[in-house]
Design a protein around this motif. Structure first.
Motif, PDB file in Angstrom:
ATOM      1  N   MET A 183       0.572  -1.577   0.429  1.00 20.94           N
ATOM      2  CA  MET A 183      -0.225   0.327   0.290  1.00 20.94           C
ATOM      3  C   MET A 183       0.511   1.320  -0.011  1.00 20.94           C
ATOM      4  O   MET A 183       1.678   1.814   0.892  1.00 20.94           O
ATOM      5  N   ARG A 184       0.553   2.272  -1.244  1.00 19.49           N
ATOM      6  CA  ARG A 184       1.307   2.989  -0.699  1.00 19.49           C
ATOM      7  C   ARG A 184       0.825   4.177   0.359  1.00 19.49           C
ATOM      8  O   ARG A 184       2.389   4.474   0.525  1.00 19.49           O
ATOM      9  N   SER A 185       0.252   4.996   0.104  1.00 21.80           N
ATOM     10  CA  SER A 185      -0.124   5.717   1.316  1.00 21.80           C
ATOM     11  C   SER A 185       0.189   5.130   2.066  1.00 21.80           C
ATOM     12  O   SER A 185       0.657   6.376   3.582  1.00 21.80           O
TER      13      SER A 185
ATOM     14  N   ASP B  11       4.688  -5.861   5.464  1.00 14.63           N
ATOM     15  CA  ASP B  11       4.738  -4.923   5.071  1.00 14.63           C
ATOM     16  C   ASP B  11       5.208  -4.832   3.223  1.00 14.63           C
ATOM     17  O   ASP B  11       4.369  -3.500   2.510  1.00 14.63           O
ATOM     18  N   GLN B  12       6.334  -5.289   2.871  1.00  9.98           N
ATOM     19  CA  GLN B  12       6.243  -5.498   1.870  1.00  9.98           C
ATOM     20  C   GLN B  12       7.159  -4.866   1.381  1.00  9.98           C
ATOM     21  O   GLN B  12       8.825  -4.600   0.708  1.00  9.98           O
TER      22      GLN B  12
ATOM     23  N   ASP C   1       7.787 -13.152   5.786  1.00  2.68           N
ATOM     24  CA  ASP C   1       6.919 -12.689   4.846  1.00  2.68           C
ATOM     25  C   ASP C   1       5.839 -12.721   6.029  1.00  2.68           C
ATOM     26  O   ASP C   1       4.898 -12.337   5.838  1.00  2.68           O
ATOM     27  N   SER C   2       5.798 -12.692   7.465  1.00  3.97           N
ATOM     28  CA  SER C   2       4.827 -13.453   8.781  1.00  3.97           C
ATOM     29  C   SER C   2       4.584 -12.024   8.829  1.00  3.97           C
ATOM     30  O   SER C   2       4.214 -12.202  10.250  1.00  3.97           O
ATOM     31  N   VAL C   3       6.291 -11.408   9.504  1.00  7.79           N
ATOM     32  CA  VAL C   3       6.347 -10.119   9.929  1.00  7.79           C
ATOM     33  C   VAL C   3       6.529  -9.002   9.565  1.00  7.79           C
ATOM     34  O   VAL C   3       6.352  -9.050   8.573  1.00  7.79           O
ATOM     35  N   LYS C   4       5.179  -8.079  10.050  1.00  4.67           N
ATOM     36  CA  LYS C   4       5.458  -7.150  10.053  1.00  4.67           C
ATOM     37  C   LYS C   4       6.049  -5.868  10.202  1.00  4.67           C
ATOM     38  O   LYS C   4       6.197  -5.720  12.023  1.00  4.67           O
TER      39      LYS C   4
END
Lengths: 447, 311
Positions: A1-3, A211-212, A269-272
């Motif tokens: 998500m960008r913003s 969160d990517q 990838d399961s961590v944010k």
């Protein structure tokens, strides 16, 4: 998500529960707005006729300073400024729906680069060249590497209006001391540290892969260290061959090497970051490093004040031997900007308002709430900031940086963000090889 | 369709009533105006606008540009779209398969008069009181691989990379969906089971049928219409799932849980491709309509034959 990424970057986990709730409610609003194009402006009725200018900003705790500056402006100006805020994560989405309507503001908050490029292309924004000609300080009083973020096709479209957020390599001093290592100065040292830390049973590097965008930071720094800022500029300029170049392949190979060495563990990838997962790994000593924007400091301070005071270390990204990029280059969010709508009825008042963005009052107020402004007079007030050592480190880093690369997902237009994030994640977790990643990046829209 | 039949039936009833002189004040067409206006304004008009938008390119700034079939050909060749339809179907099926047996058993149990039943039921219904957003945030925290349940139960979860793999994240979505929605369906089945005439059980008991036999030969057949109702709700809910995906997985890892509804959101509100998003939305509308038509036909829901005939 960008913003929301950019938002969570700047405002961190303190607001995360609120944010999630807001996402859903604003979505409903946005759905309606998509059809009626009349949602989200807080009181933007014919800004001009009543002798007012509307300033639209992202709504959060930083608004106290924006309010203060507007009040200062209104003390002397005949044309009054009105501060409108859009709270919640979907600022960019709402801005997009009102910017070409009568509800559009005169001046608005943005992230520079790709966040305003579509508006520039649509001919909605005013180049600030005439303002700068009348008052050269509007350009010369800001650090050039930051100011350049809002320069599009050689014309300035924005004035920095909050704090800079470079990406730093944070560490847990205690974990490093226990393992007998120091923050890595070179890439090879980092690889060696990863082995040492793994032997100690630690996750060497915390990564909020869910969160990517935290994953993207590794790409941004490695590409800059290996190839310098030119490669990305070329790709963003519309030349997809840059992604297939030898330097690009080299950077990807190094990343792969780091992942395969187990630097991030297996469940990243399961961590944010946004729900506090990766900062907790660092604070609780389960991980040794985290590559994160400068807001990591505020996040850790809110969640783990003792750790932040005693054990949170930070350093610049390591150098890469044989790389052509300058070791002093930084990446991250250069700053937020005020841009001006071409349709504003009071350009002179707007010019006066923008001048406040390099005033002493502005700098002191921003430092007071933990933001690090990017004006040339910031330096003399650094000792008054809440964390002088940290702010001085950052300020010098940004000031000395030959290039300050804006985060890729901010530099590209919004249409590219989702595909870019997915490609980055899939390369990192092994679902995409280098060839597939290069193809995905080449397919991104650049304008 | 069902409402149409219902309206017709009601109209016939009313005509009979008028003829027989009862209830002479028959509601006029004016009574339907508010609902019709509301429906037209908020359902029909947007639907038509979306249909028009799907033939244009529009990023929200300026006016939409006519692009003909460009969005549709792009969608036809889009592997993510096809994948998202499969994922939607898979999640919906998983929802039905997981939730139906659990809620039938719970509902039938809840229809009885055991001790502590009311207390336990009150606890079961708690998830229903929470918003989907709260539920997703809650489970996101509980399933954190380093500080949540997986870190304490390594024998079950391995490295805890639940949301980093496709099977793991689909499993989480199905589980959280079931955790949240089973209470609702339990409630529906409880009502259904309560309505089963006791004489049937008494007769069966005299014939020597045990609890299990009674369940399969009386309760289940008697619950036929309830099962259909519950399944229709599950399918509709499954196809429109969005909030859990938004918060738990954001369509990831990669595009591995990008279901159609989330894909539409992504294209529209993250990538500002409102034309392409409208095309996805229309596909969803058509598929959802087809699915409900087929379900209504196959299950005989439109006839709604009583299960109490002959009693």
């Amino acid at each position: 998500m960008r913003s929301s990424a950019s938002v969570s970057r700047s405002r961190t986990s303190r607001n995360r529960v609120v944010r999630n709730r807001v996402v859903v409610s604003t979505l409903a609003c946005a759905l309606v707005a998509g059809v009626t194009a009349g949602c989200g402006s807080s009181g933007g009725s014919s800004a001009s006729s009543s002798g007012t200018i509307h300033i639209l900003v992202y709504g959060d705790t930083g608004n106290t300073v924006e309010k203060q500056i507007v009040d200062t402006f209104n003390k002397t100006s005949k044309v009054k400024a009105v501060l409108d805020t859009i709270p919640g994560a979907n600022y960019q989405q709402k801005l997009q729906t009102i910017i070409n309507t009568p509800q559009a503001p005169d001046v608005f908050f943005n992230w520079g680069g790709g966040s305003i490029a579509p508006f520039v292309k649509a001919g909605l924004l005013m180049p600030l060249d005439s303002f700068i000609a009348a008052d050269p300080q509007l350009k010369s009083d800001f650090l050039p590497s930051v100011f350049n973020t809002a320069v599009i096709d050689g014309k300035a479209y924005g004035v920095p209006m909050r704090g800079t957020q470079p990406v730093l390599l944070f560490d847990n001093k205690k974990v490093l001391a226990d393992a007998g290592i120091t923050p890595p100065a070179t890439w090879d040292q980092l690889i060696a540290d990863v082995q040492t830390l793994k032997a100690k049973g630690k996750t060497p590097i915390a990564l909020g892969g869910g969160d990517q965008w935290p994953t993207l930071m590794w790409f941004e720094y490695l590409y800059d260290r290996v190839a310098g800022p030119g490669l990305f500029a070329k790709a963003l300029g519309g030349d997809p061959s840059a992604w297939a170049s030898a330097d690009s392949q080299k950077a990807l190979g190094m990343l792969k090497q780091l992942v395969d060495a187990g630097a991030f563990g297996s469940n990243f990838d399961s961590v944010k970051f946004t729900d506090g997962g990766s900062p907790a790994l660092l604070a609780k000593g389960k991980a040794a490093f985290e590559l994160m924007g400068s807001w990591e400091y505020a996040t850790e301070k809110a969640a783990n004040p003792d750790f932040t005071k005693n054990e949170l270390g930070y350093s610049n990204f390591p150098t890469v031997s044989g790389g052509t990029g300058d070791p002093n280059d930084v990446v991250g969010n250069t700053n937020n900007f005020y841009s001006v709508l071409k349709n504003t009825k009071h350009p002179d008042a707007v010019a006066q308002f923008l001048k406040l963005m390099y005033s002493d009052e502005f700098v002191k107020a921003q430092l007071g709430i933990g933001n690090l402004p990017t004006t040339t007079n910031t330096q003399q007030f650094l000792s008054t900031s809440t964390d002088p050592a940290y702010d001085t480190f950052q300020y010098n880093l940004v000031k000395q940086a030959p290039s300050f690369q804006l985060s890729w997902d901010q530099a590209y237009p919004p249409a590219a963000t989702t595909a870019m994030h997915q490609a980055v994640q899939q390369f990192m977790d092994g679902k995409m090889d280098a060839a597939a990643f290069i193809k995905a990046m080449q397919g991104l829209p650049t304008s | 369709m069902t409402s149409l039949t219902a309206t017709l039936a009601a109209a016939v009833e009313r005509r009979r009533a008028v003829r027989s002189g009862v209830g002479a004040t028959r509601p006029g067409l004016a009574w339907a105006v508010p609902a019709t206006l509301f429906f037209t304004l908020f359902a029909i008009v947007p639907l038509v606008l979306v249909a028009v938008l799907s033939f244009t390119g529009w990023n929200g700034i300026g006016s939409p540009q006519w692009t003909g079939l460009a969005n549709w050909t792009a969608l036809w060749h889009d592997p993510v779209m096809l994948k998202s339809l499969w994922l939607s179907a898979l999640l919906t099926t998983l929802g039905v398969v997981v939730q139906t047996p659990i809620s039938i058993l719970l509902g039938v149990w809840a229809a009885g008069h055991q001790r502590n039943r009311a207390v336990l039921l009150a606890i079961y219904f708690v998830p229903l009181l929470l918003s989907a957003t709260a539920v997703s945030v809650l489970w996101r925290a509980l399933l954190d691989p380093n500080f949540g349940i997986p870190s304490e139960a390594g024998w079950l979860f391995g490295d805890g990379n639940l949301l980093g793999t496709q099977s793991g994240s689909i499993g989480v979505l199905a589980f959280v969906g079931a955790w949240q929605w089973t209470p609702l369906h339990t409630l529906i089945y409880q009502g259904g089971a309560r309505a089963v005439p006791q004489v049937l059980y008494q007769a069966a008991a005299i014939d020597g049928a045990g609890t299990v036999r009674q369940f399969f030969h009386i309760t289940l057949p008697q619950l036929r219409n309830t099962i259909i109702t519950s399944m229709v709700l599950m399918v509709v809910g499954g196809l429109t799932t969005f909030d859990t995906v938004l918060i738990l997985t954001q369509g990831g890892p990669g595009t591995d849980t990008t279901i159609s509804a989330y894909y539409m959101y992504q294209q529209g509100f993250l990538s500002f491709d409102f034309g392409g998003a409208s095309a996805i939305a229309l596909v969803l509308v058509v598929i959802a309509t087809l699915v409900s038509l087929v379900m209504v036909r196959l299950t005989g829901y439109d006839k709604m034959n009583s299960t109490a005939e002959g009693l």
